[in-house]
Write an enzyme that holds these catalytic residues in place. Structure first.
Site, PDB file in Angstrom:
ATOM      1  N   GLU A 211       0.844  -1.200   0.000  1.00 23.93           N
ATOM      2  CA  GLU A 211       0.000   0.000   0.000  1.00 23.93           C
ATOM      3  C   GLU A 211       0.878   1.248   0.000  1.00 23.93           C
ATOM      4  O   GLU A 211       0.778   2.112   0.889  1.00 23.93           O
ATOM      5  CB  GLU A 211      -1.003  -0.036   1.167  1.00 23.93           C
ATOM      6  CG  GLU A 211      -1.927  -1.243   1.038  1.00 23.93           C
ATOM      7  CD  GLU A 211      -3.196  -1.207   1.895  1.00 23.93           C
ATOM      8  OE1 GLU A 211      -3.285  -0.381   2.819  1.00 23.93           O
ATOM      9  OE2 GLU A 211      -4.089  -2.022   1.619  1.00 23.93           O
ATOM     10  N   GLU A 336      -4.713  -8.733  -1.044  1.00 21.79           N
ATOM     11  CA  GLU A 336      -5.578  -8.561   0.147  1.00 21.79           C
ATOM     12  C   GLU A 336      -7.006  -8.472  -0.343  1.00 21.79           C
ATOM     13  O   GLU A 336      -7.324  -7.602  -1.173  1.00 21.79           O
ATOM     14  CB  GLU A 336      -5.198  -7.302   0.933  1.00 21.79           C
ATOM     15  CG  GLU A 336      -3.854  -7.431   1.630  1.00 21.79           C
ATOM     16  CD  GLU A 336      -3.524  -6.261   2.549  1.00 21.79           C
ATOM     17  OE1 GLU A 336      -4.450  -5.609   3.073  1.00 21.79           O
ATOM     18  OE2 GLU A 336      -2.324  -5.996   2.733  1.00 21.79           O
TER      19      GLU A 336
HETATM   20  O1  AHR Z   1      -5.319  -6.436   6.479  1.00 21.17           O
HETATM   21  C1  AHR Z   1      -5.256  -5.327   7.309  1.00 21.17           C
HETATM   22  C2  AHR Z   1      -4.600  -4.121   6.656  1.00 21.17           C
HETATM   23  O2  AHR Z   1      -5.394  -3.708   5.583  1.00 21.17           O
HETATM   24  C3  AHR Z   1      -3.255  -4.345   6.031  1.00 21.17           C
HETATM   25  O3  AHR Z   1      -2.217  -4.227   6.934  1.00 21.17           O
HETATM   26  C4  AHR Z   1      -3.173  -3.255   5.027  1.00 21.17           C
HETATM   27  O4  AHR Z   1      -2.334  -3.572   3.945  1.00 21.17           O
HETATM   28  C5  AHR Z   1      -4.617  -3.021   4.629  1.00 21.17           C
HETATM   29  O5  AHR Z   1      -4.942  -1.695   4.625  1.00 21.17           O
END
Ligand code: AHR
Length: 536
Positions: A211, A336
């Site tokens: 991110e 994710e």
């Molecule tokens: O999964 C939780 C968080 O969500 C992670 O650390 C981040 O990459 C995302 O914003």
């Protein structure tokens, strides 16, 4: 019915809607077009994500070698046993946002001598009143060697996210060297041996930050592209083709994708060969009051529809990537994904984001995996967030207690797709209407994915309707069905979940379908169904 007629009927059905039906009529159809291949379903689409956050690593995965909790080399044995049932292809670690505050050197060597550091998540309001412990202060008992041990025990490939915000490109080189340099070759290879691991780890997948538009450095897309180029330039590869994964967009941020690809190739398109995957993050959030186990029927549909947006995100980013990467050398990764509900159902006060997953989340998992399979030509990896004691988890664990969530059952059924040839399917069922703010929205009445494994066909279907069964005719174009096994995940209550006290509240049911001239299967309401067919 000819295929064209069937498709015409599907369109008409979708356009007109359906009159109320009796439970016995066969209105719904799924047609599998085995001569319309999409791409091989990379097993890595069924990957996982483990971050040093809340109860994921400590108490979830790592209990320590001296723990009373049964373990193998410090890793929770129940978890290993369960993961061995899934053919886990890949695990991402150590974050997430944590990755860009992590120094890999803190996590190697004798455990008693490892430093304790402040965890990235310490300032989260949820942890303010929680007792001190690993969720706030990272004890570094689980580091690179323990992560690799975990991967080996479950037969998964490691995928390591490097720290781009806080460390240098040289630190990254050294981490690769520690993992991959041949035995005895360098000081770091000798250090790995001294830590009990003479053989190289052969870590192939490396994330370049996480991110990077936010917690990973707050870069612009162009700045990040420059950093990416610098980080991956001339990293020693020790004879292994390293697969770099770029920190991609959040949801529909096409500017991030376009800005990155434009600047990445400023010195020529050859740089695309350094980028194996472009990693989208998409959490479908929650719905209604935002609670994990307390929701209404409308919230159920709303969340499923939000999860279904994954399909358009994949298409949009793929198309934006193609504006520069015309031959599509770079593939998509979704490292994710999942539902993200409000706090309130954690099993421990320190388990940040430790939500309880219900049948609703199981349907989110199933329809998302189906989406990935339908785009097998574009995607090479996906990692559900996160494995245990967190968002959209497959497991909950605390001290000696352990339970699988409904999401686990989805991954277990869906593993039959791994490595298969994804083929097109056309599903016809009446769409479902629900409220979205002041308007009425709809979601499809039946969707899924299909994969061919020589003479075996795997078909998974999601019926989102909370009450209606769907007696469905299943047609395989180009082959006949000889036999069919069916696994169904459903529950009497859409809010059903498993807990330590009721570990089997949600569990799958196995049946055998009778196959005559055709196959008709009654798909349960609010269910996930996996059909495995032998074809002739
Ligand atoms: O999964 C939780 C968080 O969500 C992670 O650390 C981040 O990459 C995302 O914003």
């Amino acid at each position: 019915m000819k295929r064209r007629d069937f498709l015409a009927k599907s369109v008409a059905v979708a356009a007109l809607g359906f009159a109320p039906r009796t439970a016995k009529s066969i209105d719904d159809q799924v047609e599998v077009l085995i001569d319309e291949p999409i791409g091989i379903i990379d097993p890595k689409l069924h990957g996982h994500f483990t971050e040093h956050i809340g109860g994921v690593i400590y108490d979830g995965i790592w209990v320590g070698e001296d723990s009373k909790v049964p373990n193998i080399g410090g890793i929770r044995k129940d978890l290993i046993d369960s993961l061995l049932k899934l053919n886990v292809p890949v695990v991402r670690w150590p974050g997430g946002c944590f990755a860009d505050s992590y120094d890999w050197r803190d996590g190697i060597g004798p455990r008693a001598q490892r430093p304790c550091r402040t965890n990235f998540w310490v300032n989260d309001p949820f942890l303010q009143k929680a007792p001190d412990g690993p969720a706030k202060y990272e004890p570094n008992q689980f580091g690179t060697d323990e992560f690799i041990r975990f991967c080996k025990l479950i037969g998964a490939q490691p995928y390591i996210a490097a720290n781009l915000r806080g460390l240098t490109a040289l630190d990254f080189d050294h981490w690769v060297e520690y993992c991959n340099a041949p035995p005895g070759s360098t000081t770091l290879a000798k250090m790995r041996a001294a830590n009990g691991n003479p053989q190289a780890y052969a870590v192939r997948y490396w994330g370049i930050g996480n991110e990077s538009w936010g917690c990973g450095g707050n870069f612009t897309a162009e700045e990040y592209a420059t950093e990416f180029r610098r980080f991956v330039a001339w990293v020693p590869d020790y004879g292994l083709k390293l697969r770099y994964i770029g920190s991609g967009p959040s949801g529909g941020d096409l500017d991030w994708t376009r800005g990155f690809f434009g600047r990445l190739t400023a010195k020529g398109k050859g740089e695309l060969d350094n980028l194996y995957g472009w990693a989208l993050h998409y959490y479908c959030g929650s719905a209604g009051k935002g609670q994990a186990i307390d929701f209404e029927v409308n919230d159920w549909y709303e969340l499923l529809a939000k999860a279904d947006l994954m399909e358009s995100l994949i298409k949009q980013h793929w198309s934006a990537m193609g504006e520069v990467d015309k031959e599509h050398r770079v593939k998509l990764v979704v490292d994710e994904w999942g539902a993200w509900h409000q706090p309130g159902t954690e099993i421990d006060r320190t388990f940040l984001f430790g939500q309880t997953s219900t049948m609703r989340d199981a349907l989110v998992a199933a329809l998302t995996l189906d989406t990935f399979h339908r785009h097998a030509d574009k995607l090479v990896m996906a990692n559900v967030a996160q494995l245990i004691n967190n968002l959209h988890s497959l497991f909950l664990a605390h001290e000696g207690r352990f339970v699988v969530t409904p999401n686990f059952h989805v991954f277990q059924a869906y593993k039959a797709h791994q490595g298969g040839q994804s083929v097109r399917l056309v599903a016809a069922a009446p769409p479902i209407s629900f409220r979205q703010g002041n308007t009425t929205a709809t979601i499809w009445g039946l969707a899924g994915s299909a994969s061919l494994h020589y003479k075996k066909l795997v078909l998974t279907l999601v019926n989102p309707h909370v009450k209606e069964v769907r007696p469905t005719q299943i047609i395989v174009r180009g082959a006949s069905i000889r036999s069919c096994k069916v696994r169904t995940l459903s529950a009497p209550d859409i809010r059903a979940f498993n807990s330590f006290d009721h570990p089997n509240a949600v569990e799958p049911k196995d049946e055998v379908a009778s196959v005559g001239q055709s196959l008709v299967w009654t798909i349960q309401p609010a269910s996930v169904t996996c059909l495995e067919m032998d074809l002739v």
